[in-house]
Design a protein around this motif. Structure first.
Motif, PDB file in Angstrom:
ATOM      1  N   ILE A  49     -44.627  51.700  62.566  1.00  0.00           N
ATOM      2  CA  ILE A  49     -44.190  50.605  61.702  1.00  0.00           C
ATOM      3  C   ILE A  49     -43.329  49.615  62.481  1.00  0.00           C
ATOM      4  CG2 ILE A  49     -42.867  50.027  59.639  1.00  0.00           C
ATOM      5  CD1 ILE A  49     -43.670  52.689  58.451  1.00  0.00           C
ATOM      6  N   THR A  50     -42.459  50.131  63.343  1.00  0.00           N
ATOM      7  CA  THR A  50     -41.613  49.244  64.154  1.00  0.00           C
ATOM      8  C   THR A  50     -42.459  48.337  65.030  1.00  0.00           C
ATOM      9  OG1 THR A  50     -39.827  50.880  64.193  1.00  0.00           O
ATOM     10  CG2 THR A  50     -39.805  49.175  65.902  1.00  0.00           C
ATOM     11  N   ASN A  51     -43.505  48.886  65.639  1.00  0.00           N
ATOM     12  CA  ASN A  51     -44.387  48.087  66.493  1.00  0.00           C
ATOM     13  C   ASN A  51     -45.080  46.988  65.696  1.00  0.00           C
ATOM     14  OD1 ASN A  51     -45.799  47.604  69.052  1.00  0.00           O
ATOM     15  ND2 ASN A  51     -47.602  48.347  67.965  1.00  0.00           N
ATOM     16  N   LEU A  52     -45.530  47.315  64.476  1.00  0.00           N
ATOM     17  CA  LEU A  52     -46.192  46.311  63.634  1.00  0.00           C
ATOM     18  C   LEU A  52     -45.224  45.211  63.220  1.00  0.00           C
ATOM     19  CD1 LEU A  52     -48.323  48.646  61.308  1.00  0.00           C
ATOM     20  CD2 LEU A  52     -49.164  47.166  63.150  1.00  0.00           C
ATOM     21  N   VAL A  53     -43.980  45.578  62.908  1.00  0.00           N
ATOM     22  CA  VAL A  53     -42.983  44.582  62.507  1.00  0.00           C
ATOM     23  C   VAL A  53     -42.583  43.709  63.684  1.00  0.00           C
ATOM     24  CG1 VAL A  53     -40.611  44.289  61.675  1.00  0.00           C
ATOM     25  CG2 VAL A  53     -42.103  45.969  60.598  1.00  0.00           C
ATOM     26  N   VAL A  54     -42.377  44.306  64.841  1.00  0.00           N
ATOM     27  CA  VAL A  54     -41.969  43.540  66.036  1.00  0.00           C
ATOM     28  C   VAL A  54     -43.041  42.536  66.418  1.00  0.00           C
ATOM     29  CG1 VAL A  54     -41.538  43.745  68.522  1.00  0.00           C
ATOM     30  CG2 VAL A  54     -40.406  45.305  66.924  1.00  0.00           C
ATOM     31  N   GLN A  55     -44.317  42.918  66.280  1.00  0.00           N
ATOM     32  CA  GLN A  55     -45.398  41.988  66.606  1.00  0.00           C
ATOM     33  C   GLN A  55     -45.380  40.744  65.720  1.00  0.00           C
ATOM     34  OE1 GLN A  55     -49.081  44.163  66.398  1.00  0.00           O
ATOM     35  NE2 GLN A  55     -48.682  45.321  68.275  1.00  0.00           N
ATOM     36  N   GLY A  56     -44.806  40.848  64.535  1.00  0.00           N
ATOM     37  CA  GLY A  56     -44.744  39.717  63.623  1.00  0.00           C
ATOM     38  C   GLY A  56     -43.478  38.890  63.744  1.00  0.00           C
ATOM     39  N   PRO A  81     -40.765  36.157  65.360  1.00  0.00           N
ATOM     40  CA  PRO A  81     -40.952  34.864  66.041  1.00  0.00           C
ATOM     41  C   PRO A  81     -40.974  35.015  67.559  1.00  0.00           C
ATOM     42  CG  PRO A  81     -39.306  34.687  64.292  1.00  0.00           C
ATOM     43  CD  PRO A  81     -39.619  36.152  64.442  1.00  0.00           C
ATOM     44  N   ALA A  82     -41.603  34.058  68.212  1.00  0.00           N
ATOM     45  CA  ALA A  82     -41.762  34.129  69.673  1.00  0.00           C
ATOM     46  C   ALA A  82     -40.421  34.138  70.391  1.00  0.00           C
ATOM     47  CB  ALA A  82     -42.608  32.949  70.154  1.00  0.00           C
ATOM     48  N   GLU A  83     -39.437  33.373  69.868  1.00  0.00           N
ATOM     49  CA  GLU A  83     -38.147  33.322  70.547  1.00  0.00           C
ATOM     50  C   GLU A  83     -37.424  34.671  70.495  1.00  0.00           C
ATOM     51  OE1 GLU A  83     -37.648  31.507  66.391  1.00  0.00           O
ATOM     52  OE2 GLU A  83     -39.061  31.403  68.071  1.00  0.00           O
ATOM     53  N   VAL A  84     -37.690  35.447  69.448  1.00  0.00           N
ATOM     54  CA  VAL A  84     -37.091  36.781  69.357  1.00  0.00           C
ATOM     55  C   VAL A  84     -37.788  37.735  70.322  1.00  0.00           C
ATOM     56  CG1 VAL A  84     -36.626  38.741  67.828  1.00  0.00           C
ATOM     57  CG2 VAL A  84     -36.435  36.410  66.950  1.00  0.00           C
ATOM     58  N   LEU A  85     -39.099  37.600  70.440  1.00  0.00           N
ATOM     59  CA  LEU A  85     -39.844  38.474  71.345  1.00  0.00           C
ATOM     60  C   LEU A  85     -39.482  38.220  72.808  1.00  0.00           C
ATOM     61  CD1 LEU A  85     -43.385  38.352  69.675  1.00  0.00           C
ATOM     62  CD2 LEU A  85     -41.654  40.150  69.502  1.00  0.00           C
ATOM     63  N   ARG A  86     -38.923  37.029  73.089  1.00  0.00           N
ATOM     64  CA  ARG A  86     -38.528  36.719  74.470  1.00  0.00           C
ATOM     65  C   ARG A  86     -37.154  37.271  74.820  1.00  0.00           C
ATOM     66  NH1 ARG A  86     -41.286  31.667  73.428  1.00  0.00           N
ATOM     67  NH2 ARG A  86     -39.331  30.732  72.691  1.00  0.00           N
ATOM     68  N   GLU A 119     -31.413  43.407  73.664  1.00  0.00           N
ATOM     69  CA  GLU A 119     -31.158  42.507  72.529  1.00  0.00           C
ATOM     70  C   GLU A 119     -32.200  42.709  71.433  1.00  0.00           C
ATOM     71  OE1 GLU A 119     -29.055  38.624  74.627  1.00  0.00           O
ATOM     72  OE2 GLU A 119     -31.229  38.874  74.824  1.00  0.00           O
ATOM     73  N   LEU A 120     -33.456  42.882  71.827  1.00  0.00           N
ATOM     74  CA  LEU A 120     -34.509  43.127  70.850  1.00  0.00           C
ATOM     75  C   LEU A 120     -34.266  44.445  70.121  1.00  0.00           C
ATOM     76  CD1 LEU A 120     -37.189  42.222  69.615  1.00  0.00           C
ATOM     77  CD2 LEU A 120     -38.375  43.394  71.482  1.00  0.00           C
ATOM     78  N   SER A 121     -33.757  45.439  70.836  1.00  0.00           N
ATOM     79  CA  SER A 121     -33.442  46.723  70.221  1.00  0.00           C
ATOM     80  C   SER A 121     -32.354  46.570  69.158  1.00  0.00           C
ATOM     81  CB  SER A 121     -32.993  47.721  71.290  1.00  0.00           C
ATOM     82  OG  SER A 121     -32.613  48.949  70.716  1.00  0.00           O
ATOM     83  N   MET A 147     -34.492  35.666  59.059  1.00  0.00           N
ATOM     84  CA  MET A 147     -35.576  36.299  59.816  1.00  0.00           C
ATOM     85  C   MET A 147     -35.475  37.820  59.763  1.00  0.00           C
ATOM     86  SD  MET A 147     -36.200  37.995  62.919  1.00  0.00           S
ATOM     87  CE  MET A 147     -34.807  37.522  63.919  1.00  0.00           C
ATOM     88  N   VAL A 148     -34.260  38.342  59.911  1.00  0.00           N
ATOM     89  CA  VAL A 148     -34.045  39.784  59.876  1.00  0.00           C
ATOM     90  C   VAL A 148     -34.334  40.327  58.484  1.00  0.00           C
ATOM     91  CG1 VAL A 148     -32.327  41.617  60.132  1.00  0.00           C
ATOM     92  CG2 VAL A 148     -32.373  39.732  61.757  1.00  0.00           C
ATOM     93  N   LYS A 149     -33.912  39.580  57.455  1.00  0.00           N
ATOM     94  CA  LYS A 149     -34.185  40.013  56.080  1.00  0.00           C
ATOM     95  C   LYS A 149     -35.683  40.070  55.796  1.00  0.00           C
ATOM     96  CE  LYS A 149     -29.979  38.628  53.650  1.00  0.00           C
ATOM     97  NZ  LYS A 149     -29.427  37.767  52.570  1.00  0.00           N
TER      98      LYS A 149
END
Length: 215
Positions: A73-80, A82-87, A92-94, A116-118
């Motif tokens: 589930i974490t992997n599916l949520v992280v993939q969704g 925003p791009a700036e968060v994935l960078r 920090e992402l953790s 975004m977190v909500k």
């Protein structure tokens, strides 16, 4: 979600029903046209065999899902996200992921005002609820399906006692092996941390030194 919450009691109820069915069938097949036919094992063993076939596959899959649910589930949520968060850096992402999980679990987090977190937390909770409902239904269906061939397999020549005793033996061996490996893991963990500690702090100073240094 409610079905998943009460999955284990429901599975126990199904296993009890399977036991009663196996026990009843064993007593019936032991009698053919009113003439007693000697069973290889006591009816109790046939009931236990049916109950084990009902519960064991579902419990194994349930345990696997318990371990893999959060990463999936974490992997599916992280993939969704925003791009700036994935960078962001892994650390920090953790932290962002931890905030998402804390919102889902109802804990107070620093990023509670972050929209975004909500949103990610709502998606996480929705995926978790959907997955758990599907898994619970699938496991209950698996328990029912695995009971059918075990029930049909019961006949006077079936060696239920041998199989049940072998399953119990393997289960006890597995439990003892896990206990031994856990103990070994704890010992090596403590030993590894002790070696790291004494690489920094001198052994003789730690045990025989006269200066108090809590840091």
């Amino acid at each position: 979600m409610i079905l998943y919450t009460y999955f284990l009691p429901l599975l126990a109820l199904l296993a009890t029903c399977a036991y009663m069915l196996g026990f009843s069938r064993a007593k019936k097949v032991g009698k053919i046209e009113g003439k007693g036919t000697r069973l290889h094992s006591l009816p109790t063993y046939y009931g236990m065999f049916t109950a084990i076939c009902c519960a064991a596959p579902a419990l194994i899959v349930y345990s696997i899902w318990q371990i893999s649910e959060s990463p999936i589930i974490t992997n599916l949520v992280v993939q969704g996200l925003p791009a700036e968060v994935l960078r962001l850096s892994p650390a920090e992402l953790s932290l962002v992921v931890n905030d998402i999980k804390n919102i889902v679990s109802g804990d107070i987090v620093a990023a509670v005002d972050d929209v975004m977190v909500k949103d990610a937390a709502e998606k996480y909770a929705s995926l978790q609820s959907n997955f758990r409902s599907i898994v619970a239904l699938a496991l209950l269906l698996l328990a029912f399906i695995s009971t059918v061939p075990a029930y049909k397999k019961i006949d006077p020549s079936f060696r239920a006692r041998n199989i049940v005793e072998r399953i119990v033996l393997y289960f006890l061996i597995a439990c003892s092996t896990i206990a031994i490996l856990t103990t070994i893991g704890i010992v090596f963990s403590v030993l590894f941390e002790a070696i790291r500690f004494f690489n920094i702090i001198n052994f003789t100073d730690f045990f025989f030194g006269l200066e108090w240094s809590p840091q």
